[in-house]
Design an enzyme around this catalytic site. Structure first.
Site, PDB file in Angstrom:
ATOM      1  N   GLY A  12       0.778  -1.235   0.000  1.00  0.00           N
ATOM      2  CA  GLY A  12       0.000   0.000   0.000  1.00  0.00           C
ATOM      3  C   GLY A  12       0.812   1.289   0.000  1.00  0.00           C
ATOM      4  N   PHE A  13       0.387   2.228   0.859  1.00  0.00           N
ATOM      5  CA  PHE A  13       1.007   3.558   0.881  1.00  0.00           C
ATOM      6  C   PHE A  13       2.510   3.460   1.173  1.00  0.00           C
ATOM      7  CE2 PHE A  13      -3.087   5.599   2.912  1.00  0.00           C
ATOM      8  CZ  PHE A  13      -3.824   5.228   1.807  1.00  0.00           C
ATOM      9  N   SER A 138      -6.277   9.857   8.728  1.00  0.00           N
ATOM     10  CA  SER A 138      -7.334   9.443   7.807  1.00  0.00           C
ATOM     11  C   SER A 138      -8.465  10.450   7.881  1.00  0.00           C
ATOM     12  CB  SER A 138      -7.877   8.067   8.214  1.00  0.00           C
ATOM     13  OG  SER A 138      -9.047   7.744   7.488  1.00  0.00           O
ATOM     14  N   TYR A 151     -11.934   2.507  14.830  1.00  0.00           N
ATOM     15  CA  TYR A 151     -10.965   2.924  13.803  1.00  0.00           C
ATOM     16  C   TYR A 151     -10.925   4.449  13.756  1.00  0.00           C
ATOM     17  CZ  TYR A 151      -8.492   3.675   9.445  1.00  0.00           C
ATOM     18  OH  TYR A 151      -7.583   4.127   8.515  1.00  0.00           O
ATOM     19  N   PRO A 181      -5.632  10.789   4.409  1.00  0.00           N
ATOM     20  CA  PRO A 181      -6.229  10.410   3.129  1.00  0.00           C
ATOM     21  C   PRO A 181      -7.664   9.895   3.304  1.00  0.00           C
ATOM     22  CG  PRO A 181      -4.168   9.222   3.576  1.00  0.00           C
ATOM     23  CD  PRO A 181      -4.642   9.811   4.857  1.00  0.00           C
ATOM     24  N   GLU A 187      -4.392  -2.891   0.244  1.00  0.00           N
ATOM     25  CA  GLU A 187      -4.848  -4.103   0.950  1.00  0.00           C
ATOM     26  C   GLU A 187      -5.756  -3.757   2.132  1.00  0.00           C
ATOM     27  OE1 GLU A 187      -1.514  -6.532   2.167  1.00  0.00           O
ATOM     28  OE2 GLU A 187      -0.735  -6.656   0.141  1.00  0.00           O
TER      29      GLU A 187
HETATM   30  P1  NDP Z   1      -2.128  -1.788   3.657  1.00  0.00           P
HETATM   31  O1  NDP Z   1      -2.890  -2.840   4.378  1.00  0.00           O
HETATM   32  O2  NDP Z   1      -1.888  -1.951   2.203  1.00  0.00           O
HETATM   33  O3  NDP Z   1      -0.732  -1.537   4.392  1.00  0.00           O
HETATM   34  C1  NDP Z   1      -0.608  -1.526   5.780  1.00  0.00           C
HETATM   35  C2  NDP Z   1       0.848  -1.645   6.176  1.00  0.00           C
HETATM   36  O4  NDP Z   1       0.933  -1.561   7.613  1.00  0.00           O
HETATM   37  C3  NDP Z   1       1.468  -2.948   5.754  1.00  0.00           C
HETATM   38  O5  NDP Z   1       2.739  -2.713   5.214  1.00  0.00           O
HETATM   39  C4  NDP Z   1       1.584  -3.741   7.047  1.00  0.00           C
HETATM   40  O6  NDP Z   1       2.767  -4.526   7.032  1.00  0.00           O
HETATM   41  C5  NDP Z   1       1.745  -2.624   8.083  1.00  0.00           C
HETATM   42  N1  NDP Z   1       1.309  -3.058   9.398  1.00  0.00           N
HETATM   43  C6  NDP Z   1       0.049  -3.351   9.791  1.00  0.00           C
HETATM   44  N2  NDP Z   1       0.046  -3.786  11.069  1.00  0.00           N
HETATM   45  C7  NDP Z   1       1.347  -3.778  11.479  1.00  0.00           C
HETATM   46  C8  NDP Z   1       2.001  -4.134  12.686  1.00  0.00           C
HETATM   47  N3  NDP Z   1       1.309  -4.589  13.757  1.00  0.00           N
HETATM   48  N4  NDP Z   1       3.335  -3.995  12.767  1.00  0.00           N
HETATM   49  C9  NDP Z   1       4.040  -3.533  11.704  1.00  0.00           C
HETATM   50  N5  NDP Z   1       3.494  -3.181  10.535  1.00  0.00           N
HETATM   51  C10 NDP Z   1       2.150  -3.310  10.425  1.00  0.00           C
HETATM   52  O7  NDP Z   1      -2.941  -0.430   3.946  1.00  0.00           O
HETATM   53  P2  NDP Z   1      -2.686   1.082   3.499  1.00  0.00           P
HETATM   54  O8  NDP Z   1      -1.420   1.249   2.778  1.00  0.00           O
HETATM   55  O9  NDP Z   1      -3.943   1.553   2.875  1.00  0.00           O
HETATM   56  O10 NDP Z   1      -2.611   1.757   4.939  1.00  0.00           O
HETATM   57  C11 NDP Z   1      -1.493   2.486   5.415  1.00  0.00           C
HETATM   58  C12 NDP Z   1      -1.976   3.471   6.454  1.00  0.00           C
HETATM   59  O11 NDP Z   1      -2.885   4.384   5.852  1.00  0.00           O
HETATM   60  C13 NDP Z   1      -2.731   2.867   7.635  1.00  0.00           C
HETATM   61  O12 NDP Z   1      -2.358   3.550   8.801  1.00  0.00           O
HETATM   62  C14 NDP Z   1      -4.193   3.136   7.295  1.00  0.00           C
HETATM   63  O13 NDP Z   1      -4.996   3.200   8.449  1.00  0.00           O
HETATM   64  C15 NDP Z   1      -4.070   4.471   6.608  1.00  0.00           C
HETATM   65  N6  NDP Z   1      -5.145   4.882   5.707  1.00  0.00           N
HETATM   66  C16 NDP Z   1      -5.585   4.063   4.701  1.00  0.00           C
HETATM   67  C17 NDP Z   1      -6.571   4.504   3.846  1.00  0.00           C
HETATM   68  C18 NDP Z   1      -7.130   3.644   2.763  1.00  0.00           C
HETATM   69  O14 NDP Z   1      -8.275   3.901   2.319  1.00  0.00           O
HETATM   70  N7  NDP Z   1      -6.403   2.673   2.246  1.00  0.00           N
HETATM   71  C19 NDP Z   1      -7.128   5.871   3.956  1.00  0.00           C
HETATM   72  C20 NDP Z   1      -6.590   6.621   5.055  1.00  0.00           C
HETATM   73  C21 NDP Z   1      -5.620   6.150   5.876  1.00  0.00           C
HETATM   74  P3  NDP Z   1       2.879  -6.050   7.539  1.00  0.00           P
HETATM   75  O15 NDP Z   1       1.567  -6.717   7.277  1.00  0.00           O
HETATM   76  O16 NDP Z   1       4.013  -6.592   6.742  1.00  0.00           O
HETATM   77  O17 NDP Z   1       3.207  -5.930   8.977  1.00  0.00           O
HETATM   78  C1  8X3 Z   2      -9.433   4.669   5.581  1.00  0.00           C
HETATM   79  C2  8X3 Z   2     -10.494   5.463   4.918  1.00  0.00           C
HETATM   80  O1  8X3 Z   2     -13.016   5.861   4.828  1.00  0.00           O
HETATM   81  O2  8X3 Z   2     -12.278   3.587   5.190  1.00  0.00           O
HETATM   82  O3  8X3 Z   2      -8.824   5.361   6.601  1.00  0.00           O
HETATM   83  O4  8X3 Z   2     -12.120   5.189   6.935  1.00  0.00           O
HETATM   84  S1  8X3 Z   2     -12.052   4.975   5.514  1.00  0.00           S
END
Ligand code: NDP
Ligand code: 8X3
Length: 249
Positions: A12-13, A138, A151, A181, A187
């Site tokens: 992801g990000f 977020s 959340y 975002p 994922e």
């Molecule tokens: P993904 O699920 O694609 O990525 C999440 C990442 O966080 C993975 O690399 C995972 O790595 C890591 N992670 C999760 N739990 C742990 C842990 N306990 N220890 C270490 N690493 C961890 O999601 P996104 O890229 O979308 O999310 C990234 C961030 O952005 C998050 O904080 C999410 O809440 C936030 N966000 C996402 C949005 C969306 O719509 N997608 C919108 C706004 C915010 P691994 O599994 O290898 O540990």
């Molecule tokens: C992730 C965006 O809208 O699912 O932070 O909460 S939302």
């Protein structure tokens, strides 16, 4: 060239940020729990951009693992930017139906994990009299939506913690930015809906959501401004989304 530590870089990000910073010649420390994904990303970036990339595997929920991985390590001594990105949502249930274990995992990851990593990294920034902490919040931290309960609470905390850090670290000349975002296709929803790909996919149907690269571009922009400029907070959504409540699909 900067040294940038990114948590949650295995997908992801975080992965898109690693690719963006590496493409600009920055050195990286990438972290997460999935060693195989991190090592293949490191190898790919080193090959493509000839930058140094080190991998640290730890669970941000585990205080000891975080401090063992990040303290007293020469690799950390010249970190310029910390991106606290690791995080997740688990479940989308009404408060009274929600699972306590899901709540604890979100709090332990999104709030406590961010605090552990930040606390472990701050001393090197203080010692150098500079640094930049970029937290990923977020839109869920801006408006609480139905079935978003904990959340949303964790991301509201990320917003408050970012404000607190900016105030308390002012005297150390450390910048603090929070990027909020809206819906982005990663994922994230597959994890939120515990592997239910159909429900996860439906979240992004009928409109063009943000892509991980959009967030990476914004984070890179915030990190590349002159020393005297700090973007405090960014709320970014796709054009189809106004906030947590309004999505034109
Ligand atoms: P993904 O699920 O694609 O990525 C999440 C990442 O966080 C993975 O690399 C995972 O790595 C890591 N992670 C999760 N739990 C742990 C842990 N306990 N220890 C270490 N690493 C961890 O999601 P996104 O890229 O979308 O999310 C990234 C961030 O952005 C998050 O904080 C999410 O809440 C936030 N966000 C996402 C949005 C969306 O719509 N997608 C919108 C706004 C915010 P691994 O599994 O290898 O540990
Ligand atoms: C992730 C965006 O809208 O699912 O932070 O909460 S939302």
């Amino acid at each position: 060239m900067k040294k940038v530590l990114i948590t949650g870089a295995s997908s992801g990000f975080g992965k898109a940020m690693a690719q963006k910073f590496a493409s600009k010649g920055d050195r990286l420390i990438i972290t997460g729990r999935r060693r195989d994904l991190l090592e293949s990303l490191a190898e790919e970036l080193q090959k493509e951009f000839q930058v140094s990339v080190s991998v640290k595997v730890f669970d941000v929920q585990d205080r000891k693992q975080v401090f063992d991985a990040l303290q007293n390590d020469a690799d950390l001594e010249d970190v310029d930017v910390l991106v606290n990105n690791a995080g997740l949502a688990l479940g989308r249930d009404l408060f009274d139906d929600a699972d306590l274990d899901d709540w604890e995992t979100m709090i332990d990851t999104n709030v406590k994990g961010l605090l552990y990593v930040t606390k472990a990294v701050i001393p090197v920034m203080i010692k150098r009299g500079k640094g930049h902490i970029i937290n990923i919040g977020s839109t869920a931290g801006k408006e609480v939506y139905e079935k978003g309960n904990i959340y949303c609470a964790t991301k509201t905390s990320v917003d408050a913690i970012s404000q607190a850090l900016r105030i308390d670290l002012l005297r150390h000349k450390i910048k603090v930015t929070v990027v909020h975002p809206g819906a982005a296709e990663t994922e994230f929803s597959t994890i939120r809906f515990k592997g239910d790909e159909k429900t996860a996919k439906s979240v992004y149907e009928g409109y063009q959501p943000l892509q991980a690269e959009d967030i990476a571009d914004t984070v890179y922009y915030c990190a590349s401004l002159p020393e005297h400029v700090c973007i405090n907070s960014v709320v970014m959504t796709c054009t189809a989304q106004a906030n947590s409540f309004y999505l034109n699909k």
